[in-house]
Write a protein that holds these residues in place. Structure first.
Motif, short mmCIF file in Angstrom:
data_model
loop_
_atom_site.label_atom_id
_atom_site.label_comp_id
_atom_site.label_asym_id
_atom_site.label_seq_id
_atom_site.Cartn_x
_atom_site.Cartn_y
_atom_site.Cartn_z
N GLN A 15 0.84 -1.21 0.00
CA GLN A 15 0.00 0.00 0.00
C GLN A 15 0.87 1.25 0.00
O GLN A 15 0.58 2.23 -0.69
CB GLN A 15 -0.94 0.00 1.20
N LEU A 16 1.95 1.23 0.78
CA LEU A 16 2.88 2.37 0.77
C LEU A 16 3.43 2.59 -0.63
O LEU A 16 3.51 3.74 -1.10
CB LEU A 16 4.02 2.13 1.76
N LEU A 17 3.80 1.50 -1.29
CA LEU A 17 4.32 1.61 -2.65
C LEU A 17 3.28 2.21 -3.57
O LEU A 17 3.59 3.08 -4.38
CB LEU A 17 4.75 0.23 -3.18
N GLN A 18 2.04 1.80 -3.41
CA GLN A 18 0.98 2.32 -4.28
C GLN A 18 0.79 3.83 -4.05
O GLN A 18 0.63 4.59 -5.00
CB GLN A 18 -0.35 1.57 -4.04
N TYR A 19 0.83 4.26 -2.80
CA TYR A 19 0.73 5.69 -2.52
C TYR A 19 1.86 6.45 -3.20
O TYR A 19 1.66 7.51 -3.79
CB TYR A 19 0.78 5.96 -1.02
N VAL A 20 3.07 5.91 -3.11
CA VAL A 20 4.23 6.58 -3.71
C VAL A 20 4.10 6.60 -5.24
O VAL A 20 4.34 7.63 -5.88
CB VAL A 20 5.55 5.90 -3.27
N LEU A 33 4.98 5.83 6.08
CA LEU A 33 6.12 5.69 5.16
C LEU A 33 7.46 5.86 5.87
O LEU A 33 8.39 5.08 5.65
CB LEU A 33 6.02 6.70 4.02
N MET A 34 7.57 6.83 6.75
CA MET A 34 8.86 7.09 7.38
C MET A 34 9.24 6.02 8.41
O MET A 34 10.38 5.95 8.82
CB MET A 34 8.86 8.48 8.02
N ASP A 35 8.28 5.18 8.79
CA ASP A 35 8.58 4.08 9.71
C ASP A 35 8.93 2.79 8.97
O ASP A 35 9.29 1.80 9.61
CB ASP A 35 7.37 3.82 10.62
N TYR A 36 8.82 2.82 7.66
CA TYR A 36 9.06 1.61 6.88
C TYR A 36 10.52 1.18 6.99
O TYR A 36 11.44 1.98 6.87
CB TYR A 36 8.72 1.84 5.40
#
Length: 121
Positions: A15-20, A33-36
Motif C-alpha cells: 500500500q505504501l508503494l501504491q501511494y508513492v 512511510l517514514m517508519d518503513y
C-alpha cells in the motif's frame, strides 16, 4: 487504570508503494512511510518496492533538512539586518536641559513667585 496509547497500524508495504507510485506522498506519510524498514520478503511482493520506498524516505529527509536550513538562514539574515539597522539608527536625542528633581523644582517655583511678588500656592 491508565491506558497506554498503541501506535496506529501502518499500511502494508504494498500500500505504501501504491501511494508513492500514485504520487500521494501525504497519504504515504500518514500511513507510516517514514517508519518503513525493508524486510526480506518485500522484494517478492514487488521488486522495486524496498528501493523505491527507501529512496522516497531519503528524498523526504533531505527536503526537510533543506527546509530547516533555509528557515535558519532566513532567521539569521533577519537578525543580522535588525542588528545592522540598530547600529545605523541615530542615537537617542539627549535632553539639553536636565530635569530637576521634584523637590528642587518646587523650591525654584516658590523662589520665582517671590521674586515677581506673587503669592505662592
Amino acid at each position: 487504570m491508565s491506558r497506554i496509547a498503541m501506535p496506529t497500524p501502518s499500511a502494508s508495504p504494498r500500500q505504501l508503494l501504491q501511494y508513492v507510485l500514485d504520487d500521494d506522498i501525504d497519504a504515504a506519510l500518514d500511513a507510516g512511510l517514514m517508519d518503513y524498514v525493508a524486510q526480506p520478503g518485500d522484494a517478492a511482493l514487488d521488486p522495486r518496492l524496498p528501493q523505491l520506498l527507501q529512496d522516497t524516505q531519503r528524498r523526504l529527509r533531505d527536503a526537510w533538512a533543506a527546509r530547516e536550513r533555509h528557515r535558519a538562514r532566513a532567521a539569521r539574515l533577519a537578525r543580522r539586518a535588525a542588528e545592522r539597522e540598530a547600529r545605523r539608527a541615530p542615537p537617542p536625542a539627549v535632553n539639553t536641559k536636565p530635569a530637576l528633581p521634584p523637590a528642587a523644582a518646587a523650591i525654584l517655583a516658590r523662589a520665582k513667585a517671590r521674586a515677581t511678588g506673587k503669592p505662592s500656592a
